[in-house]
Design a protein around this motif. Structure first.
Motif, PDB file in Angstrom:
ATOM      1  N   SER A  56       0.828  -1.213   0.000  1.00 42.09           N
ATOM      2  CA  SER A  56       0.000   0.000   0.000  1.00 42.09           C
ATOM      3  C   SER A  56       0.861   1.261   0.000  1.00 42.09           C
ATOM      4  O   SER A  56       0.515   2.266  -0.647  1.00 42.09           O
ATOM      5  CB  SER A  56      -0.921   0.014   1.222  1.00 42.09           C
ATOM      6  N   ILE A  57       2.000   1.226   0.689  1.00 40.74           N
ATOM      7  CA  ILE A  57       2.922   2.362   0.706  1.00 40.74           C
ATOM      8  C   ILE A  57       3.580   2.525  -0.654  1.00 40.74           C
ATOM      9  O   ILE A  57       3.655   3.633  -1.207  1.00 40.74           O
ATOM     10  CB  ILE A  57       3.980   2.186   1.815  1.00 40.74           C
ATOM     11  N   LEU A  58       4.048   1.422  -1.227  1.00 38.92           N
ATOM     12  CA  LEU A  58       4.697   1.483  -2.535  1.00 38.92           C
ATOM     13  C   LEU A  58       3.729   1.975  -3.601  1.00 38.92           C
ATOM     14  O   LEU A  58       4.104   2.770  -4.470  1.00 38.92           O
ATOM     15  CB  LEU A  58       5.251   0.105  -2.909  1.00 38.92           C
ATOM     16  N   ASP A  59       2.496   1.520  -3.560  1.00 34.22           N
ATOM     17  CA  ASP A  59       1.501   1.960  -4.545  1.00 34.22           C
ATOM     18  C   ASP A  59       1.277   3.468  -4.447  1.00 34.22           C
ATOM     19  O   ASP A  59       1.187   4.168  -5.477  1.00 34.22           O
ATOM     20  CB  ASP A  59       0.177   1.228  -4.329  1.00 34.22           C
TER      21      ASP A  59
ATOM     22  N   LEU B 198       4.971   9.588  -7.925  1.00 33.89           N
ATOM     23  CA  LEU B 198       6.094   9.783  -8.842  1.00 33.89           C
ATOM     24  C   LEU B 198       5.630   9.755 -10.296  1.00 33.89           C
ATOM     25  O   LEU B 198       6.082  10.549 -11.126  1.00 33.89           O
ATOM     26  CB  LEU B 198       7.160   8.705  -8.611  1.00 33.89           C
ATOM     27  N   LYS B 199       4.737   8.853 -10.602  1.00 33.49           N
ATOM     28  CA  LYS B 199       4.242   8.737 -11.976  1.00 33.49           C
ATOM     29  C   LYS B 199       3.523  10.004 -12.422  1.00 33.49           C
ATOM     30  O   LYS B 199       3.662  10.457 -13.567  1.00 33.49           O
ATOM     31  CB  LYS B 199       3.311   7.525 -12.067  1.00 33.49           C
ATOM     32  N   LYS B 200       2.758  10.623 -11.513  1.00 30.87           N
ATOM     33  CA  LYS B 200       1.992  11.818 -11.845  1.00 30.87           C
ATOM     34  C   LYS B 200       2.862  13.065 -11.956  1.00 30.87           C
ATOM     35  O   LYS B 200       2.514  14.018 -12.665  1.00 30.87           O
ATOM     36  CB  LYS B 200       0.913  12.060 -10.785  1.00 30.87           C
TER      37      LYS B 200
ATOM     38  N   ALA C 205      10.207   5.525   1.689  1.00 34.24           N
ATOM     39  CA  ALA C 205      10.001   4.704   0.493  1.00 34.24           C
ATOM     40  C   ALA C 205      10.383   5.471  -0.768  1.00 34.24           C
ATOM     41  O   ALA C 205      10.983   4.909  -1.703  1.00 34.24           O
ATOM     42  CB  ALA C 205       8.541   4.235   0.419  1.00 34.24           C
ATOM     43  N   ILE C 206      10.048   6.768  -0.808  1.00 34.95           N
ATOM     44  CA  ILE C 206      10.430   7.615  -1.953  1.00 34.95           C
ATOM     45  C   ILE C 206      11.950   7.616  -2.112  1.00 34.95           C
ATOM     46  O   ILE C 206      12.479   7.459  -3.226  1.00 34.95           O
ATOM     47  CB  ILE C 206       9.923   9.055  -1.744  1.00 34.95           C
TER      48      ILE C 206
END
Length: 347
Positions: free
Chosen positions: A193-196, A202-204, A285-286
């Motif tokens: 859930s954190i990675l998602d 990042l994708k946006k 995580a980032i």
């Protein structure tokens, strides 16, 4: 044959480890825990040993001494205990990694307080097995608590007689766990859930044309009052280092003072500050998803580098002029791994 034989009487040493299957046990005393260091029935040829007559028992202390370090010390019952939760996430990861790393290095049993595991499992997929239970912990005859900030003690267990060591303080020393980093990274995998959440961010916000990502951790907060923080000059110089070295760079800043970072660094098109909705776990995580890392004061950013998905990424850190940590009095080689790099000027 007429040959004289010298018998070697087995030497027994009290065996304190639970790993009975790896040693020969005394058949005469099966209920006792012993090991046989060596047992020679006879010598193949006649030897003269000063002071010894025929059929006398000979004590070969060289054999005992050779086995002393490889079997006796390793076979002592050894327990590593972690019950304290000191500081914030970066410090707590050092405590966890040091305890787990020491248990792996010395083949010790490990006890970690349930509250510590529960807290870390909110972020990571920790799945430790064969931990000491609380009842087993309560049955230990003696526990030595060792307070440590950032000092590497090479003979930590061999110099202590109890072999039940409780970690206290911060244990900010990579040498206690770096040789077992793959096992530690396996325990410190982020929850999906954190990675998602962070990957979606990042994708946006990052163009597909960007080829290189650099994570920056900027610690401020309480450090402004009680410790040294990294200067803006150091951070800008570190960014220039990556702009010169790599093409098309995006800098992603995580911080405990995001408003300050947006005002100071966020005006540049190639700088992205994580949103206020991100907590410490999201920010960490980032950092691990970035290809390279810029570190300032504090331990949080160190774990962004330790857990990075890019094993060959550049890690640039702030430091004093002698390359010791900028904010604490610790030795360079205890605190910083060898692959970390330093700027010539940090002021």
């Amino acid at each position: 044959s007429g040959r004289e034989k010298y018998l070697y009487r087995p030497r027994f040493v009290q065996y304190l480890s639970i790993h009975h299957q790896i040693a020969g046990l005394s058949k005469q005393h099966p209920s006792e825990k012993h090991i046989t260091l060596a047992h020679y029935v006879s010598m193949s040829r006649l030897r003269t040993i000063p002071g010894c007559g025929t059929s006398e028992h000979v004590e070969d202390t060289s054999i005992r001494n050779r086995f002393n370090k490889t079997i006796f010390n390793d076979s002592k019952e050894c327990n590593i205990i972690l019950r304290e939760r000191s500081g914030r996430l970066g410090n707590r990861l050092f405590m966890f990694a040091s305890a787990y790393g020491l248990s792996l290095k010395y083949s010790c049993q490990l006890y970690i307080d349930r509250n510590i595991i529960d807290e870390l499992q909110q972020t990571f997929k920790i799945n430790l097995t064969n931990l000491l239970s609380k009842s087993q912990l309560n049955n230990l005859s003696s526990i030595t608590k060792i307070q440590n900030h950032c000092l590497y003690i090479s003979n930590l267990l061999y110099s202590n007689n109890s072999y039940s060591i409780e970690l206290s303080g911060f244990w900010q020393v990579h040498k206690y766990f770096i040789d077992h980093m793959e096992q530690i990274k396996q325990q410190l995998r982020f929850k999906q859930s954190i990675l998602d959440r962070v990957k979606n961010f990042l994708k946006k916000n990052i163009s597909k044309n960007v080829s290189t990502s650099v994570g920056i951790h900027i610690r401020r907060g309480d450090f402004l009052r009680v410790r040294r923080v990294s200067s803006n000059k150091y951070i800008f110089n570190a960014m220039c280092h990556f702009l010169i070295k790599y093409h098309s760079v995006i800098f992603i800043i995580v911080s405990d003072d995001k408003e300050y970072c947006r005002k100071t660094f966020g005006q540049k098109k190639n700088v992205l500050v994580t949103p206020d909705s991100f907590n410490a776990a999201d920010d960490l995580a980032i950092l691990t998803l970035c290809e390279h890392t810029i570190l300032t004061a504090g331990t949080f950013g160190l774990w962004g580098a330790f857990l990075s998905h890019n094993r060959f990424g550049d890690v640039l850190t702030d430091s004093k002029s002698d390359h010791t940590p900028a904010d604490v009095n610790c030795r360079q080689d205890d605190y910083f791994p060898s692959w970390f790099s330093f700027l010539n000027s940090t002021n």
